[in-house]
Design a protein around this motif. Structure first.
Motif, PDB file in Angstrom:
ATOM      1  N   LYS A  14      -4.274  -5.171  -1.347  1.00 38.26           N
ATOM      2  CA  LYS A  14      -3.137  -5.360  -2.300  1.00 38.26           C
ATOM      3  C   LYS A  14      -2.349  -4.051  -2.746  1.00 38.26           C
ATOM      4  O   LYS A  14      -1.117  -4.241  -2.720  1.00 38.26           O
ATOM      5  CB  LYS A  14      -3.956  -6.218  -3.393  1.00 38.26           C
ATOM      6  CG  LYS A  14      -2.802  -6.873  -4.444  1.00 38.26           C
ATOM      7  CD  LYS A  14      -3.745  -7.824  -5.370  1.00 38.26           C
ATOM      8  CE  LYS A  14      -2.512  -8.475  -6.029  1.00 38.26           C
ATOM      9  NZ  LYS A  14      -2.964  -9.592  -7.271  1.00 38.26           N
ATOM     10  N   ARG A  15      -3.237  -3.318  -3.595  1.00 40.89           N
ATOM     11  CA  ARG A  15      -2.499  -2.108  -4.137  1.00 40.89           C
ATOM     12  C   ARG A  15      -3.492  -0.868  -4.256  1.00 40.89           C
ATOM     13  O   ARG A  15      -4.602  -1.199  -4.674  1.00 40.89           O
ATOM     14  CB  ARG A  15      -1.933  -2.480  -5.318  1.00 40.89           C
ATOM     15  CG  ARG A  15      -2.739  -2.742  -6.550  1.00 40.89           C
ATOM     16  CD  ARG A  15      -1.922  -2.966  -7.615  1.00 40.89           C
ATOM     17  NE  ARG A  15      -2.841  -3.510  -8.614  1.00 40.89           N
ATOM     18  CZ  ARG A  15      -3.333  -2.587  -9.858  1.00 40.89           C
ATOM     19  NH1 ARG A  15      -2.953  -1.365  -9.806  1.00 40.89           N
ATOM     20  NH2 ARG A  15      -4.083  -2.951 -10.709  1.00 40.89           N
ATOM     21  N   ARG A  16      -3.000   0.169  -4.257  1.00 44.96           N
ATOM     22  CA  ARG A  16      -3.788   1.428  -4.525  1.00 44.96           C
ATOM     23  C   ARG A  16      -4.023   1.642  -6.079  1.00 44.96           C
ATOM     24  O   ARG A  16      -3.146   1.126  -6.853  1.00 44.96           O
ATOM     25  CB  ARG A  16      -3.022   2.692  -4.253  1.00 44.96           C
ATOM     26  CG  ARG A  16      -3.572   3.902  -4.675  1.00 44.96           C
ATOM     27  CD  ARG A  16      -2.839   5.162  -4.207  1.00 44.96           C
ATOM     28  NE  ARG A  16      -3.184   5.392  -2.679  1.00 44.96           N
ATOM     29  CZ  ARG A  16      -2.320   5.423  -1.742  1.00 44.96           C
ATOM     30  NH1 ARG A  16      -0.945   4.965  -1.988  1.00 44.96           N
ATOM     31  NH2 ARG A  16      -2.448   5.474  -0.670  1.00 44.96           N
ATOM     32  N   THR A  20      -2.245   8.848  -4.988  1.00 44.56           N
ATOM     33  CA  THR A  20      -2.316   8.974  -3.542  1.00 44.56           C
ATOM     34  C   THR A  20      -3.280  10.330  -3.487  1.00 44.56           C
ATOM     35  O   THR A  20      -3.422  11.287  -4.319  1.00 44.56           O
ATOM     36  CB  THR A  20      -1.258   9.135  -2.783  1.00 44.56           C
ATOM     37  OG1 THR A  20      -0.442  10.443  -3.116  1.00 44.56           O
ATOM     38  CG2 THR A  20      -0.184   8.087  -2.936  1.00 44.56           C
ATOM     39  N   ASP A  35      -9.503   7.571  -0.758  1.00 47.49           N
ATOM     40  CA  ASP A  35      -8.633   6.581  -1.465  1.00 47.49           C
ATOM     41  C   ASP A  35      -9.272   5.372  -2.117  1.00 47.49           C
ATOM     42  O   ASP A  35     -10.564   5.154  -1.722  1.00 47.49           O
ATOM     43  CB  ASP A  35      -7.393   5.941  -0.442  1.00 47.49           C
ATOM     44  CG  ASP A  35      -6.113   5.815  -1.108  1.00 47.49           C
ATOM     45  OD1 ASP A  35      -6.080   5.697  -2.129  1.00 47.49           O
ATOM     46  OD2 ASP A  35      -5.300   6.035  -0.155  1.00 47.49           O
ATOM     47  N   TRP A  37      -8.710   1.096  -3.258  1.00 43.04           N
ATOM     48  CA  TRP A  37      -7.718   0.099  -3.130  1.00 43.04           C
ATOM     49  C   TRP A  37      -8.180  -1.148  -3.702  1.00 43.04           C
ATOM     50  O   TRP A  37      -9.313  -1.502  -3.733  1.00 43.04           O
ATOM     51  CB  TRP A  37      -7.323  -0.288  -1.704  1.00 43.04           C
ATOM     52  CG  TRP A  37      -6.455   0.856  -1.362  1.00 43.04           C
ATOM     53  CD1 TRP A  37      -6.817   1.986  -0.585  1.00 43.04           C
ATOM     54  CD2 TRP A  37      -4.878   0.746  -1.155  1.00 43.04           C
ATOM     55  NE1 TRP A  37      -5.320   2.679  -0.401  1.00 43.04           N
ATOM     56  CE2 TRP A  37      -4.586   1.918  -0.498  1.00 43.04           C
ATOM     57  CE3 TRP A  37      -4.107  -0.370  -1.421  1.00 43.04           C
ATOM     58  CZ2 TRP A  37      -3.002   1.980  -0.280  1.00 43.04           C
ATOM     59  CZ3 TRP A  37      -2.886  -0.252  -1.157  1.00 43.04           C
ATOM     60  CH2 TRP A  37      -2.250   0.862  -0.596  1.00 43.04           C
ATOM     61  N   LYS A  38      -7.453  -1.690  -4.522  1.00 45.65           N
ATOM     62  CA  LYS A  38      -7.575  -3.315  -4.783  1.00 45.65           C
ATOM     63  C   LYS A  38      -7.479  -4.279  -3.664  1.00 45.65           C
ATOM     64  O   LYS A  38      -6.589  -4.147  -3.097  1.00 45.65           O
ATOM     65  CB  LYS A  38      -7.189  -3.720  -6.227  1.00 45.65           C
ATOM     66  CG  LYS A  38      -7.191  -5.085  -6.601  1.00 45.65           C
ATOM     67  CD  LYS A  38      -6.487  -5.496  -7.791  1.00 45.65           C
ATOM     68  CE  LYS A  38      -6.743  -6.931  -8.092  1.00 45.65           C
ATOM     69  NZ  LYS A  38      -6.084  -7.528  -9.431  1.00 45.65           N
ATOM     70  N   ASP A  85      -5.928   1.722 -13.963  1.00 46.78           N
ATOM     71  CA  ASP A  85      -5.820   0.759 -12.963  1.00 46.78           C
ATOM     72  C   ASP A  85      -6.858  -0.218 -12.829  1.00 46.78           C
ATOM     73  O   ASP A  85      -6.649  -1.382 -12.347  1.00 46.78           O
ATOM     74  CB  ASP A  85      -5.420   1.102 -11.511  1.00 46.78           C
ATOM     75  CG  ASP A  85      -3.781   1.935 -11.504  1.00 46.78           C
ATOM     76  OD1 ASP A  85      -3.108   1.520 -12.361  1.00 46.78           O
ATOM     77  OD2 ASP A  85      -3.825   2.471 -10.600  1.00 46.78           O
TER      78      ASP A  85
END
Length: 89
Positions: A14-16, A20, A35, A37-38, A85
């Protein structure tokens, strides 16, 4: 006995969470790992170095790694950058 949680192989990214790897200086010019991620289903995917063999030999008491699990390691600055986040509840 069924596990109370299973990873969903059919979900998507879905999103980072955070910045980055390039922004944090944790990689070269290519967009390779690490990384965070969600996923679309709300779970979180972590891309990092697989240290299952080396760190897995010295796990704390009460901690284990299942046969279908791996111990991944990411840089500290990456988790700190993702903190805004990550919901508190």
């Amino acid at each position: 006995m069924a596990r109370p949680w299973e990873a969903d192989p059919d979900t998507s990214f879905k999103r980072r969470l955070g910045k980055t790897p390039q922004e944090l200086g944790n990689t070269t010019g290519t967009p390779d790992c690490p990384d965070i991620w969600k996923l679309a289903n709300g779970d979180v995917a972590v891309i990092g170095r697989d240290l299952t063999q080396s760190l897995g030999r010295n796990l704390p008491d009460g901690v284990s790694i299942g046969s279908d699990e791996r111990l991944g390691v990411i840089p500290r600055n990456m988790l700190i950058a993702a903190k805004p986040d990550i919901p508190s509840v």
